[in-house]
Design a protein around this motif. Structure first.
Motif, PDB file in Angstrom:
ATOM      1  N   LEU A 274       0.927   2.768   5.659  1.00 56.57           N
ATOM      2  CA  LEU A 274      -0.212   3.159   5.050  1.00 56.57           C
ATOM      3  C   LEU A 274      -0.753   2.189   4.028  1.00 56.57           C
ATOM      4  CD1 LEU A 274       0.885   5.595   6.682  1.00 56.57           C
ATOM      5  CD2 LEU A 274      -0.423   7.197   5.275  1.00 56.57           C
ATOM      6  N   GLU A 275      -0.382   1.046   4.302  1.00 55.43           N
ATOM      7  CA  GLU A 275      -0.886   0.065   3.305  1.00 55.43           C
ATOM      8  C   GLU A 275      -2.423  -0.083   3.614  1.00 55.43           C
ATOM      9  OE1 GLU A 275       3.282  -1.094   3.622  1.00 55.43           O
ATOM     10  OE2 GLU A 275       1.795  -0.370   4.910  1.00 55.43           O
ATOM     11  N   ARG A 276      -2.740   0.346   4.943  1.00 58.90           N
ATOM     12  CA  ARG A 276      -4.262   0.191   5.192  1.00 58.90           C
ATOM     13  C   ARG A 276      -4.671   1.516   5.636  1.00 58.90           C
ATOM     14  NH1 ARG A 276      -5.148  -5.498   4.143  1.00 58.90           N
ATOM     15  NH2 ARG A 276      -3.161  -6.583   4.843  1.00 58.90           N
ATOM     16  N   ALA A 277      -5.140   2.556   4.796  1.00 57.24           N
ATOM     17  CA  ALA A 277      -5.565   3.779   5.009  1.00 57.24           C
ATOM     18  C   ALA A 277      -6.603   4.139   3.959  1.00 57.24           C
ATOM     19  CB  ALA A 277      -4.360   4.821   5.042  1.00 57.24           C
ATOM     20  N   LEU A 295       5.946   2.735   1.620  1.00 57.82           N
ATOM     21  CA  LEU A 295       7.225   1.679   1.494  1.00 57.82           C
ATOM     22  C   LEU A 295       6.924   0.733   0.463  1.00 57.82           C
ATOM     23  CD1 LEU A 295       7.725   1.739   5.178  1.00 57.82           C
ATOM     24  CD2 LEU A 295       8.807   3.129   3.472  1.00 57.82           C
ATOM     25  N   PRO A 296       6.682   0.894  -0.797  1.00 56.22           N
ATOM     26  CA  PRO A 296       6.070   0.020  -1.666  1.00 56.22           C
ATOM     27  C   PRO A 296       6.938  -1.124  -1.501  1.00 56.22           C
ATOM     28  CG  PRO A 296       7.209   1.713  -2.842  1.00 56.22           C
ATOM     29  CD  PRO A 296       7.037   2.044  -1.605  1.00 56.22           C
ATOM     30  N   PHE A 300       5.189  -4.979  -1.585  1.00 63.72           N
ATOM     31  CA  PHE A 300       5.909  -5.940  -2.727  1.00 63.72           C
ATOM     32  C   PHE A 300       6.348  -7.499  -2.263  1.00 63.72           C
ATOM     33  CE2 PHE A 300       9.594  -7.716  -5.034  1.00 63.72           C
ATOM     34  CZ  PHE A 300       9.290  -7.991  -6.133  1.00 63.72           C
ATOM     35  N   PHE A 301       7.356  -7.243  -1.067  1.00 64.53           N
ATOM     36  CA  PHE A 301       7.842  -8.577  -0.572  1.00 64.53           C
ATOM     37  C   PHE A 301       6.595  -9.279   0.338  1.00 64.53           C
ATOM     38  CE2 PHE A 301      10.824 -10.528   2.417  1.00 64.53           C
ATOM     39  CZ  PHE A 301      11.470 -11.112   1.289  1.00 64.53           C
ATOM     40  N   LEU A 302       6.056  -8.731   1.080  1.00 61.11           N
ATOM     41  CA  LEU A 302       5.051  -9.367   1.861  1.00 61.11           C
ATOM     42  C   LEU A 302       3.477  -9.747   1.058  1.00 61.11           C
ATOM     43  CD1 LEU A 302       5.411  -7.377   5.339  1.00 61.11           C
ATOM     44  CD2 LEU A 302       6.531  -9.396   4.765  1.00 61.11           C
ATOM     45  N   ALA A 342       6.697   2.262  -7.194  1.00 60.51           N
ATOM     46  CA  ALA A 342       5.824   3.281  -7.148  1.00 60.51           C
ATOM     47  C   ALA A 342       4.776   3.735  -8.371  1.00 60.51           C
ATOM     48  CB  ALA A 342       6.590   4.496  -6.647  1.00 60.51           C
ATOM     49  N   CYS A 343       5.576   3.687  -9.587  1.00 62.66           N
ATOM     50  CA  CYS A 343       4.995   4.029 -10.885  1.00 62.66           C
ATOM     51  C   CYS A 343       4.220   2.695 -11.081  1.00 62.66           C
ATOM     52  CB  CYS A 343       6.023   4.340 -11.933  1.00 62.66           C
ATOM     53  SG  CYS A 343       7.296   5.731 -11.583  1.00 62.66           S
ATOM     54  N   ILE A 344       4.628   1.530 -11.264  1.00 64.50           N
ATOM     55  CA  ILE A 344       4.000   0.381 -11.657  1.00 64.50           C
ATOM     56  C   ILE A 344       2.633  -0.059 -10.718  1.00 64.50           C
ATOM     57  CG2 ILE A 344       4.233  -2.099 -12.215  1.00 64.50           C
ATOM     58  CD1 ILE A 344       7.280  -1.265 -12.778  1.00 64.50           C
ATOM     59  N   LYS A 345       2.926   0.039  -9.536  1.00 65.00           N
ATOM     60  CA  LYS A 345       1.966  -0.455  -8.657  1.00 65.00           C
ATOM     61  C   LYS A 345       1.095   0.436  -8.165  1.00 65.00           C
ATOM     62  CE  LYS A 345       2.845  -5.064  -9.217  1.00 65.00           C
ATOM     63  NZ  LYS A 345       1.904  -5.892  -9.699  1.00 65.00           N
TER      64      LYS A 345
END
Length: 413
Positions: A274-277, A295-296, A300-302, A342-345
């Protein structure tokens, strides 16, 4: 009967009292806490807990473990991983640094296909050894339950090999494990240019054997740009349903793919990424029983946009947090780091992140009645922290492992 008393606990976090459902919105703060506490274990079950001032007489033969001011949390329930794989994809890491996209790496023979070709050549025992090593590393950082997907075989024999390894992991480890068949992860080379043929192969040849084997709890489809369409996803899920295999969906990682919509339409246990939602997806999820698993670590990695978790929480979507541990897009199963991201970003508060990574993660694997919180009668799989003053220190010290001990099924020693 083995009886343990854990005493002098600075604080127990993640307490529920008869909450047998995923938490939504403001409910993500519903997990209670208790200071200066004890916790009693009978065999593998949480039998009782309370204030040290009300510690009952300790039975003869019971063992006492002095926590000396350490705290206790529910164990992490990581509901999305791919830890059965043949080799790392560190070469692609350099490609990413050079600016190649996920799709470009896949187009030149990397990505999932690279992993599939390597896995087909590796024998089952070697695959098991590697996966067991990764699972043990996850336990050290607090994971007590995990969902593991196939999907790096992309033919019947190799997918069965992966699912057999997952079954062996569950037999060798005290971690609670759920298994997912992800044959629709990518189109293998032998079906290049014939994606419909591969979908037919999944439905007609793979699914009947997978179902008969009893090796899979769920069926997943990578419903996204460049992978499987909504129509193909729907066909696979309809076929899986006839065998009693529930749905999980890779949805909306790379584009507004319709993955959320098809997942909810088929009663998916979870839709993941759900990065694009946006509002349409959030409104739909808020009215459904489908959990949005975020799935943060992958974002982060991509270098992808992070899921809009705050909007989901405000819209009463049930969210879970998971690692997506895999060789290509998130080579880490450290749920403490997932909490930190999840907290920071994503601006999730520590208490919300804990609920999403424990209780809601458990419900995303349908084990919420036994895992995911500190509650009498639940399985005694939990974390003893190092000496911390507050829950917020776990995401605050984002590169540190503040887990002193992971207790699995009541095994304190």
């Amino acid at each position: 009967m083995a009886i343990y008393y854990l005493t002098n606990i600075r604080k127990i976090y993640g307490i529920t009292d008869g909450i047998y459902r995923p938490l939504r919105g403001k409910e993500l703060h519903a997990l209670a806490s208790l200071e200066n506490a004890y916790l009693k274990i009978e065999d593998d079950i949480i039998a009782d807990f309370g204030s040290m001032e009300k510690l009952p007489p300790i039975e003869s033969g019971a063992r006492v473990v002095d926590c000396q001011g350490r705290s206790i949390l529910p164990g992490y329930c990581d509901s999305h991983t791919h830890i059965v794989f043949a080799k790392s994809r560190h070469e692609e890491f350099v490609d990413k640094i050079k600016g190649l996209t996920y799709e470009q790496i896949a187009a030149k023979g990397g990505g999932i296909i690279h992993s599939a070709l390597a896995l087909r050549e590796m024998d089952e025992s070697e695959l098991l050894d590697g996966a067991l090593m990764r699972l043990e590393s996850m336990v050290k950082t607090g994971t007590v339950a995990v969902e593991i997907k196939s999907g790096y075989g992309l033919d019947l024999a190799s997918e069965l090999k992966m699912l057999t390894v997952i079954r062996r992991l569950s037999e060798l480890s005290d971690v609670t494990i759920k298994s997912t068949f992800l044959g629709a992860h990518a189109v293998p080379p032998e079906f290049k240019g014939n994606q419909t043929g591969y979908v037919n192969y999944i439905i007609e040849e793979m699914l009947p054997v997978i179902a008969d084997s009893g090796l899979a709890d769920y069926v997943d489809v990578f419903c996204d740009k460049g992978f499987f369409t909504v129509e193909e996803t729907s066909r696979i899920l309809e076929a899986a349903d006839k065998y009693g295999l529930k749905a999980k969906i890779h949805a909306n990682e790379l584009d507004f793919s319709g993955g959320v919509q098809v997942g909810v339409a088929h009663g998916a246990v979870s839709v993941d990424h759900l990065e694009r939602a946006g509002s349409e997806e959030f409104d739909l999820l808020s009215k459904s029983n489908t959990i949005a698993t975020l799935l943060p670590g992958t974002a982060f990695f991509l270098g992808l946009p992070y899921p809009d978790a705050r909007s989901m929480i405000e819209k009463n979507v049930a969210i879970a947090l998971a690692s997506d541990f895999n060789p290509g897009s998130c080579p880490s199963g450290n749920m403490n780091f997932v909490m930190a991201l999840a907290c920071i970003k994503m601006k999730i508060l520590p208490e919300e992140a804990l609920a999403a990574a424990t209780l809601n993660g458990a419900y995303a694997m349908e084990i919420g009645n036994t895992h995911g919180s500190i509650e009498r009668g639940k399985v005694a799989s939990f974390l003893i922290t190092e000496f911390i003053d507050d829950l917020s220190q776990i995401p605050y010290y984002f590169s540190s492992n503040l887990i002193y001990k992971t207790v699995l099924n009541g095994k304190v020693d």
